[in-house]
Motif scaffolding. Sequence first.
Motif, PDB file in Angstrom:
ATOM      1  N   LYS A 180     -16.516  54.898 -25.145  1.00  0.00           N
ATOM      2  CA  LYS A 180     -15.159  55.356 -25.453  1.00  0.00           C
ATOM      3  C   LYS A 180     -14.217  55.031 -24.312  1.00  0.00           C
ATOM      4  O   LYS A 180     -13.116  54.517 -24.520  1.00  0.00           O
ATOM      5  N   VAL A 181     -14.620  55.331 -23.092  1.00  0.00           N
ATOM      6  CA  VAL A 181     -13.763  55.089 -21.934  1.00  0.00           C
ATOM      7  C   VAL A 181     -13.406  53.605 -21.837  1.00  0.00           C
ATOM      8  O   VAL A 181     -12.253  53.235 -21.602  1.00  0.00           O
ATOM      9  N   ALA A 182     -14.397  52.740 -22.036  1.00  0.00           N
ATOM     10  CA  ALA A 182     -14.173  51.301 -21.901  1.00  0.00           C
ATOM     11  C   ALA A 182     -13.244  50.752 -22.982  1.00  0.00           C
ATOM     12  O   ALA A 182     -12.609  49.714 -22.776  1.00  0.00           O
ATOM     13  N   CYS A 183     -13.152  51.429 -24.127  1.00  0.00           N
ATOM     14  CA  CYS A 183     -12.281  50.916 -25.191  1.00  0.00           C
ATOM     15  C   CYS A 183     -10.825  51.301 -24.974  1.00  0.00           C
ATOM     16  O   CYS A 183      -9.950  50.866 -25.728  1.00  0.00           O
ATOM     17  N   CYS A 184     -10.548  52.090 -23.949  1.00  0.00           N
ATOM     18  CA  CYS A 184      -9.157  52.365 -23.558  1.00  0.00           C
ATOM     19  C   CYS A 184      -8.648  51.156 -22.783  1.00  0.00           C
ATOM     20  O   CYS A 184      -9.195  50.809 -21.725  1.00  0.00           O
ATOM     21  N   LYS A 185      -7.616  50.502 -23.272  1.00  0.00           N
ATOM     22  CA  LYS A 185      -7.185  49.222 -22.703  1.00  0.00           C
ATOM     23  C   LYS A 185      -6.699  49.333 -21.264  1.00  0.00           C
ATOM     24  O   LYS A 185      -6.682  48.338 -20.535  1.00  0.00           O
ATOM     25  N   GLU A 186      -6.313  50.527 -20.829  1.00  0.00           N
ATOM     26  CA  GLU A 186      -5.819  50.699 -19.459  1.00  0.00           C
ATOM     27  C   GLU A 186      -6.942  50.977 -18.457  1.00  0.00           C
ATOM     28  O   GLU A 186      -6.719  50.973 -17.255  1.00  0.00           O
ATOM     29  N   GLY A 226     -20.302  62.945  -9.463  1.00  0.00           N
ATOM     30  CA  GLY A 226     -18.899  62.754  -9.822  1.00  0.00           C
ATOM     31  C   GLY A 226     -18.720  61.536 -10.703  1.00  0.00           C
ATOM     32  O   GLY A 226     -19.616  60.701 -10.832  1.00  0.00           O
ATOM     33  N   ARG A 227     -17.556  61.477 -11.310  1.00  0.00           N
ATOM     34  CA  ARG A 227     -17.229  60.391 -12.231  1.00  0.00           C
ATOM     35  C   ARG A 227     -15.814  59.915 -11.921  1.00  0.00           C
ATOM     36  O   ARG A 227     -14.923  60.734 -11.668  1.00  0.00           O
ATOM     37  N   VAL A 228     -15.604  58.601 -11.970  1.00  0.00           N
ATOM     38  CA  VAL A 228     -14.289  58.029 -11.692  1.00  0.00           C
ATOM     39  C   VAL A 228     -13.943  57.020 -12.780  1.00  0.00           C
ATOM     40  O   VAL A 228     -14.750  56.132 -13.095  1.00  0.00           O
ATOM     41  N   PHE A 229     -12.741  57.177 -13.350  1.00  0.00           N
ATOM     42  CA  PHE A 229     -12.198  56.185 -14.275  1.00  0.00           C
ATOM     43  C   PHE A 229     -11.154  55.363 -13.508  1.00  0.00           C
ATOM     44  O   PHE A 229     -10.169  55.924 -13.005  1.00  0.00           O
ATOM     45  N   PHE A 230     -11.364  54.059 -13.422  1.00  0.00           N
ATOM     46  CA  PHE A 230     -10.417  53.180 -12.735  1.00  0.00           C
ATOM     47  C   PHE A 230      -9.416  52.637 -13.746  1.00  0.00           C
ATOM     48  O   PHE A 230      -9.807  52.015 -14.740  1.00  0.00           O
ATOM     49  N   VAL A 231      -8.131  52.838 -13.483  1.00  0.00           N
ATOM     50  CA  VAL A 231      -7.092  52.399 -14.414  1.00  0.00           C
ATOM     51  C   VAL A 231      -6.178  51.374 -13.759  1.00  0.00           C
ATOM     52  O   VAL A 231      -6.091  51.280 -12.530  1.00  0.00           O
ATOM     53  N   ARG A 232      -5.500  50.609 -14.597  1.00  0.00           N
ATOM     54  CA  ARG A 232      -4.542  49.629 -14.094  1.00  0.00           C
ATOM     55  C   ARG A 232      -3.466  50.338 -13.285  1.00  0.00           C
ATOM     56  O   ARG A 232      -3.075  51.461 -13.590  1.00  0.00           O
ATOM     57  N   GLU A 233      -2.957  49.657 -12.280  1.00  0.00           N
ATOM     58  CA  GLU A 233      -2.075  50.280 -11.290  1.00  0.00           C
ATOM     59  C   GLU A 233      -0.852  50.943 -11.918  1.00  0.00           C
ATOM     60  O   GLU A 233      -0.452  52.022 -11.504  1.00  0.00           O
ATOM     61  N   ASN A 239      -0.422  58.684 -21.261  1.00  0.00           N
ATOM     62  CA  ASN A 239      -0.986  58.002 -22.430  1.00  0.00           C
ATOM     63  C   ASN A 239      -2.490  57.809 -22.286  1.00  0.00           C
ATOM     64  O   ASN A 239      -3.250  57.951 -23.248  1.00  0.00           O
ATOM     65  N   VAL A 240      -2.927  57.455 -21.068  1.00  0.00           N
ATOM     66  CA  VAL A 240      -4.359  57.281 -20.806  1.00  0.00           C
ATOM     67  C   VAL A 240      -5.094  58.605 -21.020  1.00  0.00           C
ATOM     68  O   VAL A 240      -6.132  58.662 -21.686  1.00  0.00           O
ATOM     69  N   LYS A 246      -8.008  63.292 -26.241  1.00  0.00           N
ATOM     70  CA  LYS A 246      -7.613  63.763 -27.569  1.00  0.00           C
ATOM     71  C   LYS A 246      -7.975  62.822 -28.717  1.00  0.00           C
ATOM     72  O   LYS A 246      -8.163  63.288 -29.849  1.00  0.00           O
ATOM     73  N   LYS A 247      -8.057  61.520 -28.469  1.00  0.00           N
ATOM     74  CA  LYS A 247      -8.277  60.576 -29.560  1.00  0.00           C
ATOM     75  C   LYS A 247      -9.730  60.604 -30.017  1.00  0.00           C
ATOM     76  O   LYS A 247     -10.649  60.309 -29.245  1.00  0.00           O
TER      77      LYS A 247
END
Length: 272
Positions: A180-186, A226-233, A239-240, A246-247
Amino acid sequence: MVSIRMRASIRTGKKNRKKSADLHISGAEGIYDRAVIGEVVEGYIRRASGHSRGRPDRIDIKIEKITTAPKKIRSLPVTTITCRSANTAQRYILELLLLSGVSETAVQNAVKVAYNPMVMRGASLMCAQSGRRVEPDRQRGIRASRLGISHNALDILSRILDKAGINSDTVREALVLASKVACCKEVIAELCVSDDPDYTTGYVSSRKFGYVRVPHIKRRGQRCGGRVFFVRENSARDNVIAFLEKKPVLVDDVSECLGVLSINEIIGKHHI
């Protein structure tokens, strides 16, 4: 369908922001048909009551109707990397994340989160280049939620993981979450170190390398995680978070399990 979420905890007696703090013991969730609510809840309670982190004095279970059709996705391909020590694991974490587009500064900051004995309830949201943490609440973090796997996909996944000798609730549920996390485009990548002192296999996941299990990511008995989600700058943070928390997302198709590979074999399969 319904979303069922469980969290077990122990009151520590300490105060944090004028509230009593608690120690996270166990958590689980999924999207299910209404017919199996009782069975699922019973299983979650058994899991929470027998966790290696301790016996909880509070188990919260929330059952929520899914009002929108879940987004259906394919699970990430699964690989286990050849790794025999915690020091080697950290080198591999760095290499995989760098090649996924995460800066060295961000990796260093993420390692501090992932190996912190003060375990967050959720994940850190970190900018992949600057390494800035942007989650609104550093104690709660971000929780990837409202996720699950269809009955048919679960049967297929279980057979695939059985052949690899890694078919367990822990692996299946982590793979669903990572997918699920990987399918978030950001989101560029994810790093996870389990807070279970007896579970020493973590993972690095991304759309580039899939779900890469990393044995000996920490030493047995080590109380950290721990867990870390890396997002685009320049991602729109709200939205992320809305997508991750929620989605509704349902794994409805399953990718292959590539078995045990060396770091060079994993990188070679995805050569830039």
